[in-house]
Design an enzyme around this catalytic site. Structure first.
Site, mmCIF file in Angstrom:
data_model
loop_
_atom_site.group_PDB
_atom_site.id
_atom_site.type_symbol
_atom_site.label_atom_id
_atom_site.label_comp_id
_atom_site.label_asym_id
_atom_site.label_seq_id
_atom_site.Cartn_x
_atom_site.Cartn_y
_atom_site.Cartn_z
ATOM 1 N N GLU A 10 43.380 42.676 36.633
ATOM 2 C CA GLU A 10 41.969 42.703 37.016
ATOM 3 C C GLU A 10 41.105 41.907 36.039
ATOM 4 O O GLU A 10 40.175 41.207 36.448
ATOM 5 C CB GLU A 10 41.472 44.154 37.109
ATOM 6 C CG GLU A 10 41.998 44.914 38.313
ATOM 7 C CD GLU A 10 41.537 44.330 39.638
ATOM 8 O OE1 GLU A 10 40.495 43.635 39.670
ATOM 9 O OE2 GLU A 10 42.220 44.552 40.655
ATOM 10 N N THR A 56 38.696 33.714 37.793
ATOM 11 C CA THR A 56 39.918 32.899 37.823
ATOM 12 C C THR A 56 40.657 33.132 39.136
ATOM 13 O O THR A 56 40.775 34.265 39.594
ATOM 14 C CB THR A 56 40.849 33.251 36.647
ATOM 15 O OG1 THR A 56 40.090 33.275 35.432
ATOM 16 C CG2 THR A 56 41.963 32.230 36.511
ATOM 17 N N ASP A 103 32.721 44.058 43.752
ATOM 18 C CA ASP A 103 32.529 42.750 43.126
ATOM 19 C C ASP A 103 31.802 41.840 44.114
ATOM 20 O O ASP A 103 31.330 42.289 45.165
ATOM 21 C CB ASP A 103 33.864 42.158 42.683
ATOM 22 C CG ASP A 103 34.761 41.772 43.855
ATOM 23 O OD1 ASP A 103 34.446 42.125 45.016
ATOM 24 O OD2 ASP A 103 35.786 41.101 43.612
ATOM 25 N N TYR A 151 36.599 32.208 29.080
ATOM 26 C CA TYR A 151 35.918 33.498 28.885
ATOM 27 C C TYR A 151 36.724 34.367 27.914
ATOM 28 O O TYR A 151 37.184 35.458 28.245
ATOM 29 C CB TYR A 151 35.729 34.227 30.219
ATOM 30 C CG TYR A 151 34.915 33.445 31.226
ATOM 31 C CD1 TYR A 151 33.527 33.559 31.253
ATOM 32 C CD2 TYR A 151 35.528 32.589 32.144
ATOM 33 C CE1 TYR A 151 32.763 32.849 32.171
ATOM 34 C CE2 TYR A 151 34.773 31.871 33.058
ATOM 35 C CZ TYR A 151 33.399 32.002 33.072
ATOM 36 O OH TYR A 151 32.653 31.289 33.976
ATOM 37 N N TYR A 177 33.098 47.663 38.286
ATOM 38 C CA TYR A 177 34.079 47.104 39.225
ATOM 39 C C TYR A 177 35.506 47.332 38.740
ATOM 40 O O TYR A 177 36.359 47.846 39.467
ATOM 41 C CB TYR A 177 33.856 45.602 39.441
ATOM 42 C CG TYR A 177 35.086 44.971 40.065
ATOM 43 C CD1 TYR A 177 35.362 45.135 41.408
ATOM 44 C CD2 TYR A 177 36.008 44.274 39.280
ATOM 45 C CE1 TYR A 177 36.518 44.618 41.981
ATOM 46 C CE2 TYR A 177 37.162 43.760 39.840
ATOM 47 C CZ TYR A 177 37.408 43.926 41.192
ATOM 48 O OH TYR A 177 38.557 43.426 41.744
#
Length: 381
Positions: free
Chosen positions: A50, A56, A151, A95, A133
């Site tokens: 997740e 991505t 999401d 990220y 989420y």
């Protein structure tokens, strides 16, 4: 609990909700994607997937996911992982705060939950880097708890289903979609229900080029039935990333080794290695060039600033390189390369520096901009 009627949303009756659940889950049972993280109930593995899937695509994530679990098969392995190996495992996903937060969360699991991944929504939510989420996804998929996983994909599907006239990009509106999902989620198969909406939102109900005529839930979709499909979801355009001009210094010694610098923590791409780099608009970096009497000294060129800061005296070449471009969510980098050659191999201790052979680059965590710089240099050299 928030009443969706207050937001102009007409909720279905129980019969229609039950019919919707059956329709969606029947489609999912037939069409669900065979993904490695769907072959396990291990909350650790589901958590890894997740976090990787944020920003991505699935096809990119699969090899990273498999390698990550090979390198760090348990939460304890992740908690104790050296930074270099951790960043190497994430190299290319971007990220990077995500994987740093994962390690912090793994350390929380070891210290606060006796090494066992928490099995409640509140426990999962208490971990670093896990928002509503992700907590909902893990709780529903790993522990079969009726928790929505809301999401962008799910909000898009819900916006079309109920003609929700609120911007899905505005964080304060998330509660509206959360409230809808709390009503419609299947209590017996919440994990499959959430994943069915994820699959639907990434393909048939995608943001670009959706195929509404193929949607298994089109008979329930108000926007489809009313001919307003193109209106939903409502979403204001994102701000364009800020352009940033940078200068990278490709420095080689007489042994052909390249100078790499480790970015300090707290900076963008902290912990990764790259050619020494500075913003082209570097006046702010020269504030220390003012004397105690506040008399400005001569503003130096970038090469002079480099020479002073790194205590090196390269012989600068006149080789020209095509600028390297890389876009982050908030910045768009344009990087100019400047090549210099040095005889000395001693390095300043004011920076974390290393001389690295080209064949040893894979041993260092290198972010995408650095990989692009290396490729541009080698293509031009």
């Amino acid at each position: 609990m928030l009443d969706v009627k207050d937001y102009g949303i007409e909720m279905w009756d129980e019969t229609k909700i039950a019919d919707f659940r059956r329709t969606l889950l029947s489609w999912y049972d037939r069409e669900k994607r065979d993904l490695p993280w769907r072959r396990t109930q291990d909350p650790y593995a589901i958590w890894v997937s997740e976090i990787m899937l944020q920003q991505t695509q699935v096809v990119t994530v699969i090899p990273y996911y498999e390698r990550f679990l090979e390198w760090f098969p348990t939460i304890q392995d992740l908690a104790q992982a050296p930074e270099e190996k951790l960043l190497k495992a994430w190299e290319g996903l971007g990220y990077y705060s995500r994987v740093r937060n994962m390690q912090t969360a793994a350390q929380q699991v070891m210290s606060d939950f006796q090494g066992q991944f928490p099995n409640t929504y509140s426990g999962i939510s208490s971990l670093k880097g896990i928002g509503p989420y992700t907590a909902g996804a893990i709780a529903s998929i790993a522990f079969n708890l009726p928790e929505p996983a809301v999401d962008g994909n799910v909000m898009r599907v819900m916006a079309r289903l109920f003609e929700v006239n609120y911007d899905i990009g505005d964080p304060k509106n998330r509660k509206i979609f959360q409230a809808i999902m709390e009503i419609v989620i299947d209590p017996d198969r919440p994990g499959d229900f959430n994943q069915a909406l994820m699959d639907l939102g990434t393909d048939i109900e995608s943001a670009k080029n959706p195929r509404p005529d193929e949607s298994p839930i089109r008979a329930f979709c108000a926007a489809y039935l009313h001919g307003t499909y193109d209106k939903y979801p409502i979403k204001e355009p994102k701000k364009k990333p800020r352009p940033v001009q940078l200068q990278a210094f490709v420095i080689r010694n007489h042994q052909g080794e390249f100078l790499l610098e480790k970015n300090t923590k707290g900076r963008l791409l902290g912990g990764f290695w790259s050619f020494p780099i500075m913003e082209t608009d570097f006046l702010a970096q020269q504030l220390d060039l003012f004397s105690e009497e506040n008399t400005p000294l001569e503003i130096k060129s970038q090469k002079q600033v480099f020479e002073q800061g790194y205590q090196l005296q390269p012989v600068w070449t006149d080789r020209l390189f095509k600028p390297v471009k890389h876009t982050f969510s908030h910045q768009k980098w344009t990087i100019e390369l400047t090549e210099g050659l040095v005889e000395q191999t001693s390095l300043s201790n004011q920076h974390e520096l290393a001389w690295v052979k080209e064949e040893d680059f894979p041993n260092y965590p290198l972010a995408s901009p650095q990989k692009k710089m290396i490729q541009q240099y080698l293509d031009t050299h």
